[in-house]
Design a protein around this motif. Structure first.
Motif, PDB file in Angstrom:
ATOM      1  N   CYS A   1       9.288  -7.153   9.423  1.00 33.52           N
ATOM      2  CA  CYS A   1       8.307  -6.617   8.172  1.00 33.52           C
ATOM      3  C   CYS A   1       9.113  -7.149   6.883  1.00 33.52           C
ATOM      4  O   CYS A   1      10.316  -7.278   7.034  1.00 33.52           O
ATOM      5  CB  CYS A   1       8.288  -5.165   8.373  1.00 33.52           C
ATOM      6  SG  CYS A   1       7.404  -4.398   6.832  1.00 33.52           S
TER       7      CYS A   1
ATOM      8  N   LYS B   1       9.161  -5.574   4.113  1.00 34.54           N
ATOM      9  CA  LYS B   1       9.321  -4.521   3.377  1.00 34.54           C
ATOM     10  C   LYS B   1      10.886  -4.211   3.511  1.00 34.54           C
ATOM     11  O   LYS B   1      11.463  -4.167   4.712  1.00 34.54           O
ATOM     12  CB  LYS B   1       8.479  -3.224   3.724  1.00 34.54           C
ATOM     13  CG  LYS B   1       9.079  -2.017   2.676  1.00 34.54           C
ATOM     14  CD  LYS B   1       7.741  -1.092   2.801  1.00 34.54           C
ATOM     15  CE  LYS B   1       8.188   0.322   2.011  1.00 34.54           C
ATOM     16  NZ  LYS B   1       6.901   1.262   2.367  1.00 34.54           N
TER      17      LYS B   1
ATOM     18  N   CYS C   1      12.991  -2.013   6.022  1.00 42.22           N
ATOM     19  CA  CYS C   1      12.097  -1.784   7.188  1.00 42.22           C
ATOM     20  C   CYS C   1      12.282  -2.650   8.415  1.00 42.22           C
ATOM     21  O   CYS C   1      12.685  -3.878   8.327  1.00 42.22           O
ATOM     22  CB  CYS C   1      10.473  -1.903   6.982  1.00 42.22           C
ATOM     23  SG  CYS C   1       9.571  -1.432   8.594  1.00 42.22           S
TER      24      CYS C   1
ATOM     25  N   CYS D   1       2.455  -3.573   9.935  1.00 43.02           N
ATOM     26  CA  CYS D   1       3.720  -2.941  10.366  1.00 43.02           C
ATOM     27  C   CYS D   1       3.519  -1.827  10.975  1.00 43.02           C
ATOM     28  O   CYS D   1       3.113  -0.939   9.998  1.00 43.02           O
ATOM     29  CB  CYS D   1       4.850  -3.146   9.078  1.00 43.02           C
ATOM     30  SG  CYS D   1       6.370  -2.228   9.742  1.00 43.02           S
TER      31      CYS D   1
ATOM     32  N   CYS E   1       6.100   0.936   8.937  1.00 40.93           N
ATOM     33  CA  CYS E   1       5.890   1.467   7.513  1.00 40.93           C
ATOM     34  C   CYS E   1       4.321   1.469   6.993  1.00 40.93           C
ATOM     35  O   CYS E   1       4.033   1.917   6.060  1.00 40.93           O
ATOM     36  CB  CYS E   1       6.874   0.701   6.467  1.00 40.93           C
ATOM     37  SG  CYS E   1       6.271  -1.101   6.357  1.00 40.93           S
TER      38      CYS E   1
HETATM   39 ZN   LIG Z   1       7.628  -2.326   7.741  1.00 41.53          ZN
END
Ligand SMILES: [Zn+2]
Length: 194
Positions: free
Chosen positions: A55, A57, A60, A79, A82
């Motif tokens: 992911c 982010k 994450c 994902c 998250c």
């Molecule tokens: Zn994520």
């Protein structure tokens, strides 16, 4: 649902199909989307498939899942950790398209070099078709035990078959990881499951 990225991938590409000039953050996003296109189009058609792409982010550890039911559809991804998610339009024919159907403008080349038909035995074809249908119906690849049950064979027989199919480039898998089989052929290249 938060942070939905709806992306027309052609917006990131220049006339020659390469990544256009853009700020670093946008370039990173485009590379991430490229990886997703590459992963999703390799195993197309597929529903909600773990691409094993981390992911994007920050912090994450999730692994992105993507789905691509038909060649004409957009790639949707999310994902599971998250919730980051998005949709990729116009990925067909981009440089990451691995579906083998990006024939537009390549007609001459494909005539010179016809793609050889996959050469598998009828038995191997049945395993490949089973992997295809099982994955489609269960939204995850089969484990070896599923094939033992279906084909009524021993664990070593299934295992040997998987090694053979992998060696011949019909599937990929991660050693020791259950349900990691990815079919590398398209539906049109498979026999019916009889
Ligand atoms: Zn994520």
């Amino acid at each position: 649902m938060t942070n939905t990225y709806v992306t027309d991938i052609t917006h990131y590409l220049n006339e020659s199909g390469e990544l256009a000039e853009m700020p670093a953050a946008a370039r990173k996003l485009a590379s991430f989307l490229g990886l997703l296109i590459d992963a999703a189009s390799q195993v197309m058609p597929i529903a909600d498939h773990d691409t094993r792409i981390r992911c994007r982010k920050r912090g994450c550890q999730g692994s992105i899942r993507a789905s691509l039911p038909t060649h004409d559809s957009e790639i949707t991804w999310h994902c599971p950790v998250c919730g980051l998610n998005g949709m990729i339009h116009k990925w067909q024919g981009s440089k990451w398209d691995r579906s083998g159907q990006a024939e537009e403008g390549n007609a001459d080349r494909s005539q010179e070099k016809p793609k050889p038909a996959p050469k598998y035995t009828p038995r191997e074809g049945q395993y490949l078709a089973f992997i295809y249908y099982y994955t489609k119906l269960n939204r995850q690849p089969p484990a070896e035990i599923d094939m033992q049950r279906y084909f009524q064979v021993t664990p070593p027989a299934v295992h040997d078959m998987m090694l053979k199919l992998e060696k011949r480039g019909f599937i990929s898998r991660e050693p020791g990881k259950p349900r990691s089989i990815r079919l590398l052929l398209m539906r049109e290249e498979l026999p019916d499951l009889v």
